[in-house]
Scaffold this motif. Sequence first.
Motif, PDB file in Angstrom:
ATOM      1  N   THR A   1       0.839  -1.204   0.000  1.00 41.96           N
ATOM      2  CA  THR A   1       0.000   0.000   0.000  1.00 41.96           C
ATOM      3  C   THR A   1       0.872   1.250   0.000  1.00 41.96           C
ATOM      4  OG1 THR A   1      -1.376  -1.305   1.469  1.00 41.96           O
ATOM      5  CG2 THR A   1      -2.008   1.007   1.131  1.00 41.96           C
ATOM      6  N   ILE A   2       1.898   1.232   0.840  1.00 51.13           N
ATOM      7  CA  ILE A   2       2.739   2.424   0.958  1.00 51.13           C
ATOM      8  C   ILE A   2       3.551   2.643  -0.318  1.00 51.13           C
ATOM      9  CG2 ILE A   2       4.639   3.436   2.261  1.00 51.13           C
ATOM     10  CD1 ILE A   2       3.448   1.919   4.706  1.00 51.13           C
ATOM     11  N   LEU A   3       4.031   1.538  -0.901  1.00 49.58           N
ATOM     12  CA  LEU A   3       4.757   1.668  -2.164  1.00 49.58           C
ATOM     13  C   LEU A   3       3.865   2.263  -3.253  1.00 49.58           C
ATOM     14  CD1 LEU A   3       6.879  -1.598  -2.396  1.00 49.58           C
ATOM     15  CD2 LEU A   3       7.701   0.756  -2.291  1.00 49.58           C
ATOM     16  N   LEU A   4       2.618   1.779  -3.307  1.00 53.19           N
ATOM     17  CA  LEU A   4       1.683   2.305  -4.297  1.00 53.19           C
ATOM     18  C   LEU A   4       1.408   3.784  -4.063  1.00 53.19           C
ATOM     19  CD1 LEU A   4      -1.037  -0.414  -4.943  1.00 53.19           C
ATOM     20  CD2 LEU A   4       0.429   0.731  -6.612  1.00 53.19           C
ATOM     21  N   MET A   5       1.269   4.122  -2.770  1.00 59.58           N
ATOM     22  CA  MET A   5       1.008   5.515  -2.428  1.00 59.58           C
ATOM     23  C   MET A   5       2.132   6.416  -2.949  1.00 59.58           C
ATOM     24  SD  MET A   5       0.863   7.185   1.356  1.00 59.58           S
ATOM     25  CE  MET A   5       2.613   7.542   1.483  1.00 59.58           C
ATOM     26  N   ALA A   6       3.370   5.926  -2.811  1.00 62.40           N
ATOM     27  CA  ALA A   6       4.511   6.718  -3.294  1.00 62.40           C
ATOM     28  C   ALA A   6       4.535   6.746  -4.825  1.00 62.40           C
ATOM     29  CB  ALA A   6       5.809   6.149  -2.747  1.00 62.40           C
ATOM     30  N   ALA A   7       4.313   5.577  -5.456  1.00 60.97           N
ATOM     31  CA  ALA A   7       4.375   5.502  -6.922  1.00 60.97           C
ATOM     32  C   ALA A   7       3.309   6.382  -7.561  1.00 60.97           C
ATOM     33  CB  ALA A   7       4.218   4.059  -7.381  1.00 60.97           C
TER      34      ALA A   7
ATOM     35  N   THR B   1       2.331   9.215  -6.792  1.00 62.32           N
ATOM     36  CA  THR B   1       2.720  10.627  -6.916  1.00 62.32           C
ATOM     37  C   THR B   1       3.637  10.876  -8.114  1.00 62.32           C
ATOM     38  OG1 THR B   1       4.655  10.360  -5.518  1.00 62.32           O
ATOM     39  CG2 THR B   1       2.604  10.962  -4.424  1.00 62.32           C
ATOM     40  N   LEU B   2       4.143   9.787  -8.734  1.00 60.27           N
ATOM     41  CA  LEU B   2       4.936   9.989  -9.944  1.00 60.27           C
ATOM     42  C   LEU B   2       4.029  10.404 -11.097  1.00 60.27           C
ATOM     43  CD1 LEU B   2       7.360   6.931  -9.819  1.00 60.27           C
ATOM     44  CD2 LEU B   2       7.945   9.328  -9.478  1.00 60.27           C
ATOM     45  N   LEU B   3       2.785   9.934 -11.059  1.00 62.86           N
ATOM     46  CA  LEU B   3       1.851  10.242 -12.145  1.00 62.86           C
ATOM     47  C   LEU B   3       1.003  11.466 -11.852  1.00 62.86           C
ATOM     48  CD1 LEU B   3       0.466   6.817 -13.411  1.00 62.86           C
ATOM     49  CD2 LEU B   3       1.750   8.511 -14.694  1.00 62.86           C
ATOM     50  N   PHE B   4       0.630  11.627 -10.592  1.00 61.29           N
ATOM     51  CA  PHE B   4      -0.269  12.725 -10.249  1.00 61.29           C
ATOM     52  C   PHE B   4       0.366  13.638  -9.216  1.00 61.29           C
ATOM     53  CE2 PHE B   4      -2.937   9.219 -11.534  1.00 61.29           C
ATOM     54  CZ  PHE B   4      -3.794   9.815 -12.439  1.00 61.29           C
ATOM     55  N   SER B   5       0.119  14.935  -9.372  1.00 61.43           N
ATOM     56  CA  SER B   5       0.552  15.859  -8.327  1.00 61.43           C
ATOM     57  C   SER B   5      -0.465  16.988  -8.245  1.00 61.43           C
ATOM     58  CB  SER B   5       1.941  16.419  -8.623  1.00 61.43           C
ATOM     59  OG  SER B   5       1.834  17.478  -9.539  1.00 61.43           O
TER      60      SER B   5
ATOM     61  N   THR C   1      10.681  10.271  -4.955  1.00 60.10           N
ATOM     62  CA  THR C   1      10.170   8.900  -5.074  1.00 60.10           C
ATOM     63  C   THR C   1      11.154   7.999  -5.807  1.00 60.10           C
ATOM     64  OG1 THR C   1       7.951   9.785  -5.046  1.00 60.10           O
ATOM     65  CG2 THR C   1       8.192   7.527  -5.841  1.00 60.10           C
ATOM     66  N   TRP C   2      11.827   8.531  -6.830  1.00 62.70           N
ATOM     67  CA  TRP C   2      12.835   7.725  -7.530  1.00 62.70           C
ATOM     68  C   TRP C   2      13.923   7.281  -6.564  1.00 62.70           C
ATOM     69  CZ3 TRP C   2      11.141   5.706 -11.592  1.00 62.70           C
ATOM     70  CH2 TRP C   2      10.447   6.409 -12.574  1.00 62.70           C
ATOM     71  N   HIS C   3      14.418   8.232  -5.775  1.00 59.55           N
ATOM     72  CA  HIS C   3      15.494   7.898  -4.840  1.00 59.55           C
ATOM     73  C   HIS C   3      15.025   6.894  -3.796  1.00 59.55           C
ATOM     74  CE1 HIS C   3      17.710  11.907  -5.829  1.00 59.55           C
ATOM     75  NE2 HIS C   3      17.733  11.035  -6.804  1.00 59.55           N
ATOM     76  N   LEU C   4      13.789   7.048  -3.370  1.00 57.42           N
ATOM     77  CA  LEU C   4      13.232   6.100  -2.396  1.00 57.42           C
ATOM     78  C   LEU C   4      13.243   4.686  -2.982  1.00 57.42           C
ATOM     79  CD1 LEU C   4      11.619   5.783   0.337  1.00 57.42           C
ATOM     80  CD2 LEU C   4       9.570   5.907  -1.063  1.00 57.42           C
TER      81      LEU C   4
ATOM     82  N   LEU D   1       4.380  10.903   6.466  1.00 61.93           N
ATOM     83  CA  LEU D   1       3.844  12.245   6.729  1.00 61.93           C
ATOM     84  C   LEU D   1       4.198  13.199   5.598  1.00 61.93           C
ATOM     85  CD1 LEU D   1       4.378  12.810  10.552  1.00 61.93           C
ATOM     86  CD2 LEU D   1       2.228  12.607   9.294  1.00 61.93           C
ATOM     87  N   TYR D   2       5.445  13.083   5.109  1.00 59.00           N
ATOM     88  CA  TYR D   2       5.857  13.935   3.992  1.00 59.00           C
ATOM     89  C   TYR D   2       4.928  13.745   2.805  1.00 59.00           C
ATOM     90  CZ  TYR D   2       8.117  15.168  -0.339  1.00 59.00           C
ATOM     91  OH  TYR D   2       8.352  15.662  -1.597  1.00 59.00           O
ATOM     92  N   TYR D   3       4.708  12.466   2.450  1.00 57.07           N
ATOM     93  CA  TYR D   3       3.856  12.210   1.291  1.00 57.07           C
ATOM     94  C   TYR D   3       2.445  12.751   1.498  1.00 57.07           C
ATOM     95  CZ  TYR D   3       7.103   9.604  -1.552  1.00 57.07           C
ATOM     96  OH  TYR D   3       8.147   9.274  -2.371  1.00 57.07           O
ATOM     97  N   ILE D   4       1.919  12.566   2.710  1.00 56.20           N
ATOM     98  CA  ILE D   4       0.553  13.043   2.955  1.00 56.20           C
ATOM     99  C   ILE D   4       0.494  14.567   2.853  1.00 56.20           C
ATOM    100  CG2 ILE D   4      -1.258  13.233   4.693  1.00 56.20           C
ATOM    101  CD1 ILE D   4      -0.446  10.405   5.612  1.00 56.20           C
ATOM    102  N   ILE D   5       1.409  15.233   3.568  1.00 55.57           N
ATOM    103  CA  ILE D   5       1.299  16.697   3.659  1.00 55.57           C
ATOM    104  C   ILE D   5       1.651  17.380   2.341  1.00 55.57           C
ATOM    105  CG2 ILE D   5       2.212  18.755   4.792  1.00 55.57           C
ATOM    106  CD1 ILE D   5       2.639  17.016   7.288  1.00 55.57           C
ATOM    107  N   PHE D   6       2.746  16.946   1.707  1.00 56.41           N
ATOM    108  CA  PHE D   6       3.214  17.715   0.549  1.00 56.41           C
ATOM    109  C   PHE D   6       2.825  17.110  -0.798  1.00 56.41           C
ATOM    110  CE2 PHE D   6       5.987  19.158   3.975  1.00 56.41           C
ATOM    111  CZ  PHE D   6       5.789  20.516   3.856  1.00 56.41           C
TER     112      PHE D   6
END
Lengths: 286, 300
Positions: free
Chosen positions: A110-116, A118-122, A152-155, B21-26
């Motif tokens: 879930t967390i990986l998807l959440m990060a990924a 943001t690569l497509l949407f901001s 996200t890339w670095h992560l 938290l970073y991802y949520i907030i920003f």
Amino acid sequence: MKTRGSFGSKLFDAVNIGLMIVLIVVMTYPLIYVFSASISDNAMVMSGQVVLWPRSVTLVAYERLLSNPDVWISYWNTIRYTAVHTLLTLIVTSAMAYPLAKKWLPGRKTILLMAAFTLLFSGGMIPTFLIVQNLGLLNTIWAIVLPSLVSTWHLFIMRTFFEALPEELEDAATIDGCSSLQVLIRIVLPLSLPVLVSIGLFTAVNQWNSFFDALIYLNERSMYPLQIMVRNIIIASSNVQGEGNTAYIETLKYAMITIATVPILCVYPFVQKYFVQGAMIGGIKG
Amino acid sequence: MKRSMLKKHKALYLLMLPGILYYIIFKYVPMYGVIIAFQNFSIGRGIMGSKFVGLKHFVDFFVNTPDAWKLIRNTVMLNLYDLLFRFPAPIVLALLFHEIRSKRFKRFVQSVSYMPHFLSTVVIAGIMVTFLSQQTGIVNHMLSWLGFERILFLGKPEWFRTIYISSEIWQTVGWGTILYLAAIAGVDPTLYEAAKIDGANRFQQMRHVTLVGMVPVMIVLFVLTLGHFMETGFQKIILLYNSMTYETADVLNTFVYRRGILSADFSFATAVGLFQAAIGFILVVTANRVVKKYSDTSLW
């Protein structure tokens, strides 16, 4: 490839080397000119008598810049923004990447998807600006550091690196009574130095060179980083003290470019290796 | 069960907390903030208290903004030029690098060509501005020695795209070769042997072996480039453009910056930004689908 020695092959080599020499000239000439102009006489530069080498060498432009407190303040600002940003980025990114490298951890996907995602949407420029403003971060170092804290890339690069480390080492440490945090600090991070150095350097150079966040989030002179100073002096063409003084009006610009660039060029030969390495890891994963 | 899991791995979850938290907030809160594009947002009322106005700002942009068409055209043109000229440049350069016989010379040329990548946007724009200055810039001095008229480069709309794209190529061409060179290094050497036996000369080997080996990387980078299609380089544009060159230089993102940040017209600017992001998203998804259909390489 073996030398065939045919005429065609030799011509091919000659043309190629010729092209490479043109490339070297194109890549280095602007920088050489900037430096030469920065230590030349202002009138010589303005009238086009400086072409490659400096003429009537003088350091008046540098004296002018270095006697300006704003330049020193902006230099210091850039140094502290870069240092804080790089340090925090490495801490937060590695702390987040380490658990994500544990394939058995519930919720990892879930967390990986959440990060990924943001690569497509901001949210875009304006909503992000409003958050920074709402949090009261405008005109503080945090407006520069926090909105771009984790890439996200670095992560993902770091997580992939951690996944490849032998699990036995960590298990042994856990049996010896180390907590997760201790395992991360004592075992995982020391083994991950190459990736930490690469990502740290990327972050540092990016921060050193960035100007847009400073442009929208900072409007107090005392908070300006170096890049904003360069922009104001050259592009917005507002002179530092003494409007239109003919002793250094043009050479000042070249001196400012030099001052902002020299630190990067000094470390460049040493860090290039890490950068290429980093670009490859990023590229293969990307 | 779930609670015991959380307890067991508490330390690991705690480690992730700052990052989450970073991802949520920003990242996620600003995504939610996009709804102000459909409101008459004011800072005093906040998102909760501002009135919804539906598509008013989109209508405002497309119908009542005389510059809308110009902005869209400029964004598309600048990015097309970018794809047409900047995108192939590192491919050509990587091919040439690969053909250099002397290892030391090759390494030297590579290092030199990577250098501009490390210069800041401001420094590069600064170099452009000073070099192209009509009265004092070295470029115009050279033109006048050769008997040409001096040109006010940065004040002429017809020059803007050329200036922008050339500075982009100068900055990115060397660094862009890294991934292609990695792909070339992965080409099976027996392919070259086979090509030689078939009588291929060096140019033919370059075309049929080296270039073909680079295709997967090209595809991935192409789709990635399309992903940024609508937003390319607006930070550099902000530094290089001025009201004299808006005709070709003003793009959607620079407009969002002026209306949103400088004029604090938050809702309208967010709407324009959202339109731009939507086009970008459609482009990258379409490109990925097309690429997937015709080859085995794709982004996802």
